[in-house]
Write a protein that holds these residues in place. Sequence first.
Motif, short mmCIF file in Angstrom:
data_model
loop_
_atom_site.label_atom_id
_atom_site.label_comp_id
_atom_site.label_asym_id
_atom_site.label_seq_id
_atom_site.Cartn_x
_atom_site.Cartn_y
_atom_site.Cartn_z
N TYR A 95 39.79 13.57 -17.97
CA TYR A 95 39.61 13.65 -19.42
C TYR A 95 39.92 12.31 -20.07
O TYR A 95 40.48 11.41 -19.45
N TYR A 96 39.55 12.19 -21.33
CA TYR A 96 39.53 10.89 -22.03
C TYR A 96 40.32 11.00 -23.33
O TYR A 96 39.73 10.99 -24.42
N PRO A 97 41.65 11.10 -23.25
CA PRO A 97 42.44 11.23 -24.48
C PRO A 97 42.63 9.89 -25.17
O PRO A 97 42.58 8.83 -24.54
N SER A 98 42.84 9.93 -26.47
CA SER A 98 43.09 8.68 -27.18
C SER A 98 44.46 8.11 -26.84
O SER A 98 44.70 6.92 -27.03
N LEU A 99 45.37 8.95 -26.34
CA LEU A 99 46.65 8.46 -25.83
C LEU A 99 46.74 8.88 -24.36
O LEU A 99 47.04 10.03 -24.05
N LYS A 159 46.47 7.31 -14.56
CA LYS A 159 45.73 6.68 -15.66
C LYS A 159 44.83 5.61 -15.07
O LYS A 159 45.27 4.77 -14.28
N ALA A 160 43.54 5.64 -15.45
CA ALA A 160 42.59 4.63 -14.99
C ALA A 160 41.76 4.21 -16.19
O ALA A 160 40.94 4.99 -16.69
N GLY A 161 41.97 2.99 -16.67
CA GLY A 161 41.37 2.62 -17.94
C GLY A 161 41.90 3.54 -19.02
O GLY A 161 43.10 3.76 -19.13
N ARG A 162 41.00 4.13 -19.82
CA ARG A 162 41.42 5.10 -20.83
C ARG A 162 41.36 6.52 -20.27
O ARG A 162 41.69 7.48 -20.96
N GLN A 197 40.10 0.79 -12.75
CA GLN A 197 40.96 1.05 -11.59
C GLN A 197 42.27 1.69 -12.06
O GLN A 197 42.63 1.59 -13.23
N PRO A 198 42.98 2.35 -11.15
CA PRO A 198 44.23 3.01 -11.55
C PRO A 198 45.28 2.01 -12.03
O PRO A 198 45.39 0.91 -11.50
N HIS A 199 46.03 2.40 -13.05
CA HIS A 199 47.16 1.61 -13.52
C HIS A 199 48.40 1.98 -12.71
O HIS A 199 48.47 3.02 -12.08
N ALA A 233 44.82 3.01 -34.21
CA ALA A 233 44.56 4.26 -33.49
C ALA A 233 43.54 4.07 -32.37
O ALA A 233 43.51 4.87 -31.44
N THR A 234 42.70 3.03 -32.44
CA THR A 234 41.74 2.79 -31.37
C THR A 234 42.38 2.11 -30.16
O THR A 234 41.82 2.14 -29.06
N LEU A 235 43.54 1.48 -30.34
CA LEU A 235 44.17 0.72 -29.26
C LEU A 235 44.85 1.66 -28.26
O LEU A 235 45.39 2.69 -28.63
N ASP A 236 44.83 1.28 -27.01
CA ASP A 236 45.44 2.08 -25.94
C ASP A 236 46.95 1.94 -26.01
O ASP A 236 47.50 0.87 -25.75
N ALA A 237 47.64 3.03 -26.33
CA ALA A 237 49.10 2.98 -26.51
C ALA A 237 49.83 2.61 -25.23
O ALA A 237 50.93 2.07 -25.28
#
Length: 375
Positions: A95-99, A159-162, A197-199, A233-237
């Motif tokens: 899934y692609y959550p904003s956080l 987490k991989a990217g967003r 790639q995975p963080h 809010a668009t930035l990856d927390a």
Amino acid sequence: MRGKVLLAAILIGTALPAFAQDPAPAPAAPAPADEYWKVSGERLSFAPAKLSVPRRVAGAEYFETREFSHEGEGVDTAVKYRSADQKVVATLYVYYPSLAHSGVQAIATDQAIRASSKPQTVRALGTAVASAAGKPGVAVTADYDHYLGGLASKAAFIKAGRWMLKLRVSGPEARSAEVASVMTALLDGLRFEGEVQPHSAQPISAGECATTDRPDAKAVTDGDGAEADATLATLDAAGQPAAGASSGKRKPLPARIGRDWCRTSLQVGDNRVTVLQSTGKGGPRGGLVGDSALLVLIGDAGGVIEVVRLAKEKKYLLVHHAIAEAEVLGRYDGFPSLAQIGRFFVEPVQVRARVRLTAGGGVEVGVPVSPGTEP
């Protein structure tokens, strides 16, 4: 754009689909994959994240894929596995959550697991960091027994990217070794085949917060700064590593979420939700425009209310995060109280700005045109 949202309507408490407890009869053959999951030979591929997984993981085999929300967008999907007797089940949620944060999602899912099982019997066996896709230290893991009264259950978060990946495997406690082998095979079998790639795993360990009683903060009600608030809010927390660092394409994005937190809770109707509050140890995180000060975990699929401390402005921003979207709920002259945040679940909230995200990395921002103007 003006709009109101009632947060109580999106309070989520699910931890595992019902089929894991009461599976349906097995079909004669696996159901066809949807438009995002494609079967090729012995693997399934998920094009939006350039991710693939095996059709078979230890003793469990793929039997269906599913979208949970945002149908047709490919931002909330899963592939499901089960053993021949349907007693051991596994699900990989993508899934692609904003956080997107592996440690935050692990705690949110722990909350949901305890809520869906019998609190007096489910037992957490501990958390750890594990390898996945041949990369060390990228998954936060958690183990349980007595889940739903008699199941061994494992969870992992990447987490991989967003993108967030949540892996769940459950089965009878007498078959805990099989549950473990399915989880290991699923983690090992992941393949990230593109730039994303995975963080590194970001586990969070939080003791109980000292009792505090902050007064309500005063809302800053003018429209100034709404675009800047939406940009935050668009930035990856959780931050992003540099992409194409060798060619200087992009610098890393620093995280605004730290690892030093304490835990408390907030009563929301019939639910008690986990609240993480930054302890402030180690000083500011160094985010581009602010640091996460408080996280209210309102679901196990990316639902979070975040209080962001804007250090330079000495203001606080309230952001509601969900899958593929975020809403700026308000700007305040001080740290909002828990009671104040709790009222957002029972009173409609005027949205200050709204952000939509797409699986391809697109961003759409909406802010008010003028006070009282409807879209």
